[in-house]
Design a protein around this motif. Structure first.
Motif, PDB file in Angstrom:
ATOM      1  N   ALA A 107      19.241  19.253  92.300  1.00 12.17           N
ATOM      2  CA  ALA A 107      20.273  18.414  91.683  1.00 12.17           C
ATOM      3  C   ALA A 107      19.918  16.949  91.926  1.00 12.17           C
ATOM      4  CB  ALA A 107      21.638  18.723  92.280  1.00 12.17           C
ATOM      5  N   VAL A 108      19.952  16.153  90.874  1.00 10.70           N
ATOM      6  CA  VAL A 108      19.654  14.721  90.969  1.00 10.70           C
ATOM      7  C   VAL A 108      20.757  13.945  90.258  1.00 10.70           C
ATOM      8  CG1 VAL A 108      17.159  15.051  91.098  1.00 10.70           C
ATOM      9  CG2 VAL A 108      18.251  14.774  88.862  1.00 10.70           C
ATOM     10  N   ARG A 109      20.841  12.671  90.560  1.00  8.17           N
ATOM     11  CA  ARG A 109      21.858  11.854  89.902  1.00  8.17           C
ATOM     12  C   ARG A 109      21.617  11.808  88.393  1.00  8.17           C
ATOM     13  NH1 ARG A 109      21.962   6.251  92.801  1.00  8.17           N
ATOM     14  NH2 ARG A 109      19.829   6.788  93.382  1.00  8.17           N
ATOM     15  N   GLU A 110      22.693  11.607  87.660  1.00 12.99           N
ATOM     16  CA  GLU A 110      22.604  11.624  86.206  1.00 12.99           C
ATOM     17  C   GLU A 110      21.525  10.669  85.706  1.00 12.99           C
ATOM     18  OE1 GLU A 110      25.702  11.460  82.426  1.00 12.99           O
ATOM     19  OE2 GLU A 110      26.241  10.515  84.333  1.00 12.99           O
ATOM     20  N   GLY A 111      20.677  11.197  84.851  1.00 12.74           N
ATOM     21  CA  GLY A 111      19.574  10.401  84.327  1.00 12.74           C
ATOM     22  C   GLY A 111      18.333  10.463  85.184  1.00 12.74           C
ATOM     23  N   ASN A 112      18.430  11.115  86.353  1.00 10.82           N
ATOM     24  CA  ASN A 112      17.296  11.263  87.269  1.00 10.82           C
ATOM     25  C   ASN A 112      16.576   9.925  87.496  1.00 10.82           C
ATOM     26  OD1 ASN A 112      15.376  12.414  88.931  1.00 10.82           O
ATOM     27  ND2 ASN A 112      14.339  13.562  87.314  1.00 10.82           N
ATOM     28  N   PRO A 113      17.288   8.912  88.015  1.00 18.32           N
ATOM     29  CA  PRO A 113      16.705   7.573  88.146  1.00 18.32           C
ATOM     30  C   PRO A 113      15.500   7.505  89.074  1.00 18.32           C
ATOM     31  CG  PRO A 113      18.768   7.727  89.358  1.00 18.32           C
ATOM     32  CD  PRO A 113      18.673   8.952  88.514  1.00 18.32           C
ATOM     33  N   GLY A 115      13.194   9.829  89.251  1.00 18.48           N
ATOM     34  CA  GLY A 115      12.087  10.546  88.623  1.00 18.48           C
ATOM     35  C   GLY A 115      11.616  11.778  89.377  1.00 18.48           C
ATOM     36  N   VAL A 116      12.534  12.523  89.927  1.00 24.71           N
ATOM     37  CA  VAL A 116      12.176  13.752  90.642  1.00 24.71           C
ATOM     38  C   VAL A 116      11.742  14.808  89.637  1.00 24.71           C
ATOM     39  CG1 VAL A 116      13.022  15.592  92.152  1.00 24.71           C
ATOM     40  CG2 VAL A 116      13.774  13.232  92.509  1.00 24.71           C
ATOM     41  N   LEU A 119       9.543  20.199  93.628  1.00 21.84           N
ATOM     42  CA  LEU A 119       9.858  20.323  95.047  1.00 21.84           C
ATOM     43  C   LEU A 119       9.027  19.353  95.879  1.00 21.84           C
ATOM     44  CD1 LEU A 119      10.024  24.220  95.342  1.00 21.84           C
ATOM     45  CD2 LEU A 119      11.953  22.640  95.660  1.00 21.84           C
ATOM     46  N   ALA A 120       7.781  19.152  95.502  1.00 20.84           N
ATOM     47  CA  ALA A 120       6.895  18.271  96.262  1.00 20.84           C
ATOM     48  C   ALA A 120       7.450  16.856  96.352  1.00 20.84           C
ATOM     49  CB  ALA A 120       5.507  18.254  95.633  1.00 20.84           C
ATOM     50  N   ASP A 121       8.171  16.426  95.325  1.00 20.60           N
ATOM     51  CA  ASP A 121       8.739  15.070  95.332  1.00 20.60           C
ATOM     52  C   ASP A 121       9.768  14.875  96.430  1.00 20.60           C
ATOM     53  OD1 ASP A 121       7.186  14.381  93.154  1.00 20.60           O
ATOM     54  OD2 ASP A 121       8.748  14.848  91.688  1.00 20.60           O
ATOM     55  N   LEU A 122      10.374  15.961  96.900  1.00 25.28           N
ATOM     56  CA  LEU A 122      11.414  15.856  97.929  1.00 25.28           C
ATOM     57  C   LEU A 122      10.856  15.438  99.280  1.00 25.28           C
ATOM     58  CD1 LEU A 122      13.585  19.015  97.117  1.00 25.28           C
ATOM     59  CD2 LEU A 122      13.799  16.675  96.239  1.00 25.28           C
ATOM     60  N   ASP A 175      19.891  11.020  96.608  1.00 20.61           N
ATOM     61  CA  ASP A 175      19.113  11.023  95.369  1.00 20.61           C
ATOM     62  C   ASP A 175      18.917  12.433  94.833  1.00 20.61           C
ATOM     63  OD1 ASP A 175      18.613   8.193  95.406  1.00 20.61           O
ATOM     64  OD2 ASP A 175      17.116   8.554  96.979  1.00 20.61           O
ATOM     65  N   ALA A 176      18.853  13.395  95.759  1.00 19.97           N
ATOM     66  CA  ALA A 176      18.565  14.766  95.348  1.00 19.97           C
ATOM     67  C   ALA A 176      19.061  15.748  96.392  1.00 19.97           C
ATOM     68  CB  ALA A 176      17.061  14.952  95.129  1.00 19.97           C
ATOM     69  N   GLY A 177      19.256  16.980  95.969  1.00 23.05           N
ATOM     70  CA  GLY A 177      19.659  18.047  96.885  1.00 23.05           C
ATOM     71  C   GLY A 177      19.393  19.393  96.238  1.00 23.05           C
TER      72      GLY A 177
END
Length: 244
Positions: A107-113, A115-116, A119-122, A175-177
């Motif tokens: 789950a990311v904020r609306e619009g994925n600001p 850029g996730v 999984l590696a991005d976390l 930012d993400a979860g």
């Protein structure tokens, strides 16, 4: 054996051949947080089909629900987000039946600001990530998925249930979860979901069972049986769950 026989008599006497609950009954159902929205819909449908039956839901993390059962909380049925937690209270329930399956998304904020994309991005130290606590089913699924991919995440917090994780992202506090796919669907107007490929994902199974301490055993059994039927299945699928 005597206790089992004694229980069987009222079940046989009070049950209905059409599978509906006896009229004029009140049920309390303990259910995993990730079932909040869909179970409210299911409860309304069940009450409409069974006039005189009222269902009260108590939603919380599965580990908290198991603790409540162990402490003798007055309730009639239990639905957890994993089979392991249900096994912990095996002596307090009837035979569990899996009613639904689920998977994880990022789950990311609306619009994925930020850029996730995966999984590696976390693992990015500049990213604010929140996860569920490891004793919570979704937290355990998350840890398993990340471990299998060799991704190390240092969450800013570990939440008591999946809805708390989602709230952090929704409110911009993270930012993400990692959350269940269905939770992201329920909040699709507030958060975006980054899919995790099936081969890298986890499968959450939701077992439902009556509680031995129920004072409405026939009605509880009827409701659990109804959850496995076609009508409930269509509602679960519409909410993003997979049926067994």
């Amino acid at each position: 054996m005597l206790a089992a026989a004694a229980l069987a008599l009222p079940l046989a006497a009070c049950g209905r051949a059409d599978g509906r609950a006896p009229a004029g009954t009140e049920l309390t159902v303990l259910a995993a947080s990730s079932l909040t929205d869909v179970f409210r819909t299911l409860g309304e449908a069940y009450e409409e089909a069974n006039p005189g039956t009222e269902i009260t839901f108590s939603f919380a993390g599965s580990q908290e629900l198991a603790a409540q059962v162990g402490q003798g909380a007055p309730a009639d049925a239990l639905v957890t987000a994993d089979t392991r937690t249900m096994e912990r209270v095996r002596g307090e329930t009837g035979e569990p039946v899996v009613i639904a399956r689920n998977g994880l998304v990022i789950a990311v904020r609306e619009g994925n600001p930020r850029g996730v994309r995966s999984l590696a991005d976390l693992a990015d130290g500049g990213l604010t990530v929140v996860l569920a606590a490891p004793e919570v089913p979704v937290g355990r699924y998350s840890a398993d998925v990340l471990d299998r991919q060799g991704v190390t995440v240092r969450p800013v917090s570990q939440e008591p249930n999946v809805r708390a994780v989602l709230a952090k992202v929704k409110l911009g506090e993270a930012d993400a979860g990692l959350v269940y796919r269905t939770d992201a669907v329920a909040e699709r107007d507030a958060v975006d979901a980054v899919e995790i490929p099936d081969a890298r994902n986890a499968t959450a199974r939701y077992p439902a069972a009556t509680l031995n301490a129920s004072r409405n055993a026939p009605a509880a059994a009827a409701f659990v049986a109804w959850l496995t039927g076609a009508e409930a299945g269509r509602t679960l699928e519409a909410a993003g769950f997979q049926t067994p």
